[in-house]
Design a protein around this motif. Structure first.
Motif, mmCIF file in Angstrom:
data_model
loop_
_atom_site.group_PDB
_atom_site.id
_atom_site.type_symbol
_atom_site.label_atom_id
_atom_site.label_comp_id
_atom_site.label_asym_id
_atom_site.label_seq_id
_atom_site.Cartn_x
_atom_site.Cartn_y
_atom_site.Cartn_z
ATOM 1 N N LEU A 1 54.017 -49.862 -26.743
ATOM 2 C CA LEU A 1 55.270 -49.578 -26.059
ATOM 3 C C LEU A 1 56.135 -50.843 -25.978
ATOM 4 O O LEU A 1 57.319 -50.825 -26.310
ATOM 5 N N ILE A 2 55.524 -51.944 -25.571
ATOM 6 C CA ILE A 2 56.259 -53.204 -25.436
ATOM 7 C C ILE A 2 56.789 -53.649 -26.799
ATOM 8 O O ILE A 2 57.949 -54.038 -26.932
ATOM 9 N N LYS A 3 55.933 -53.572 -27.838
ATOM 10 C CA LYS A 3 56.366 -53.969 -29.180
ATOM 11 C C LYS A 3 57.514 -53.089 -29.674
ATOM 12 O O LYS A 3 58.454 -53.573 -30.301
ATOM 13 N N ARG A 4 57.444 -51.797 -29.362
ATOM 14 C CA ARG A 4 58.507 -50.879 -29.782
ATOM 15 C C ARG A 4 59.834 -51.255 -29.120
ATOM 16 O O ARG A 4 60.877 -51.272 -29.767
ATOM 17 N N PHE B 1 56.147 -59.537 -34.132
ATOM 18 C CA PHE B 1 56.138 -59.240 -32.695
ATOM 19 C C PHE B 1 54.707 -59.183 -32.213
ATOM 20 O O PHE B 1 53.870 -58.535 -32.843
ATOM 21 N N ALA B 2 54.408 -59.856 -31.106
ATOM 22 C CA ALA B 2 53.034 -59.908 -30.615
ATOM 23 C C ALA B 2 52.969 -59.652 -29.116
ATOM 24 O O ALA B 2 53.839 -60.092 -28.362
ATOM 25 N N VAL B 3 51.933 -58.942 -28.704
ATOM 26 C CA VAL B 3 51.657 -58.723 -27.283
ATOM 27 C C VAL B 3 50.170 -58.995 -27.087
ATOM 28 O O VAL B 3 49.340 -58.463 -27.825
ATOM 29 N N ALA B 4 49.837 -59.826 -26.101
ATOM 30 C CA ALA B 4 48.449 -60.256 -25.900
ATOM 31 C C ALA B 4 47.543 -59.114 -25.442
ATOM 32 O O ALA B 4 47.841 -58.416 -24.475
ATOM 33 N N LYS B 5 46.422 -58.994 -26.147
ATOM 34 C CA LYS B 5 45.433 -57.982 -25.799
ATOM 35 C C LYS B 5 44.765 -58.346 -24.476
ATOM 36 O O LYS B 5 44.312 -57.483 -23.730
ATOM 37 N N ILE C 1 64.583 -55.950 -21.280
ATOM 38 C CA ILE C 1 64.096 -56.532 -22.532
ATOM 39 C C ILE C 1 65.257 -56.827 -23.469
ATOM 40 O O ILE C 1 65.303 -57.874 -24.104
ATOM 41 N N GLU C 2 66.232 -55.912 -23.531
ATOM 42 C CA GLU C 2 67.378 -56.137 -24.419
ATOM 43 C C GLU C 2 68.201 -57.337 -23.954
ATOM 44 O O GLU C 2 68.607 -58.167 -24.768
ATOM 45 N N LYS C 3 68.414 -57.444 -22.640
ATOM 46 C CA LYS C 3 69.191 -58.565 -22.099
ATOM 47 C C LYS C 3 68.521 -59.893 -22.450
ATOM 48 O O LYS C 3 69.160 -60.852 -22.884
ATOM 49 N N MET D 1 60.663 -54.228 -27.961
ATOM 50 C CA MET D 1 61.102 -55.515 -28.521
ATOM 51 C C MET D 1 61.753 -55.325 -29.893
ATOM 52 O O MET D 1 62.810 -55.883 -30.171
ATOM 53 N N ARG D 2 61.112 -54.520 -30.741
ATOM 54 C CA ARG D 2 61.643 -54.276 -32.089
ATOM 55 C C ARG D 2 63.019 -53.636 -32.035
ATOM 56 O O ARG D 2 63.922 -54.008 -32.783
ATOM 57 N N GLU D 3 63.181 -52.675 -31.138
ATOM 58 C CA GLU D 3 64.451 -51.972 -31.028
ATOM 59 C C GLU D 3 65.562 -52.924 -30.577
ATOM 60 O O GLU D 3 66.652 -52.941 -31.155
#
Length: 127
Positions: A65-68, A50-54, A110-112, A70-72
């Motif tokens: 927060l975003i990665k968490r 999982f990646a989020v651009a710095k 995000i889940e959808k 996405m992972r969930e």
């Protein structure tokens, strides 16, 4: 059932390089998925990153927060939408899911979108 173990995470530098150089990718806003078929010796059907651009999210708190989220969303839906089709087809893949959204979305959105991405991923691999 709904677990996300260390073995399911993509950590291998060579695999990651190969994924970004030789893998296929597609967009499913707010995600960009890159994937590549992997060796059959892999323990799980999918190894994921999982990646989020710095560049877009300067604060580590926001990226985490975003990665968490996405992972969930991935953890709860991977079994039915991704693992089952891959196991039936006897395929193994490495997958990278990058967040390219402009703002931090709530979990339901995000889940959808993750459901949509996983379904699209299963379709791509089965081609």
């Amino acid at each position: 059932m709904h677990t996300f173990k260390k073995e399911e995470r993509l950590c291998n530098k060579k695999l990651i390089d190969g994924l970004f150089h030789n893998g296929s990718s597609f967009l499913c806003y707010p995600f960009r998925a890159s994937w590549m078929l992997s060796d059959p010796g892999q323990q799980f059907p999918v190894q994921v990153l999982f990646a989020v651009a710095k560049k877009r999210y300067k604060r580590a708190v926001d990226r985490n927060l975003i990665k968490r989220l996405m992972r969930e969303a991935y953890r709860l839906n991977k079994q039915s939408l991704l693992y089952s089709p891959l196991t039936d087809a006897d395929k193994r893949i490495v997958l990278s899911i990058g967040y390219i959204g402009k703002e931090i979305s709530d979990y339901s959105f995000i889940e959808k979108k993750m459901l949509k991405l996983l379904a699209q991923m299963a379709a791509e691999v089965s081609k």
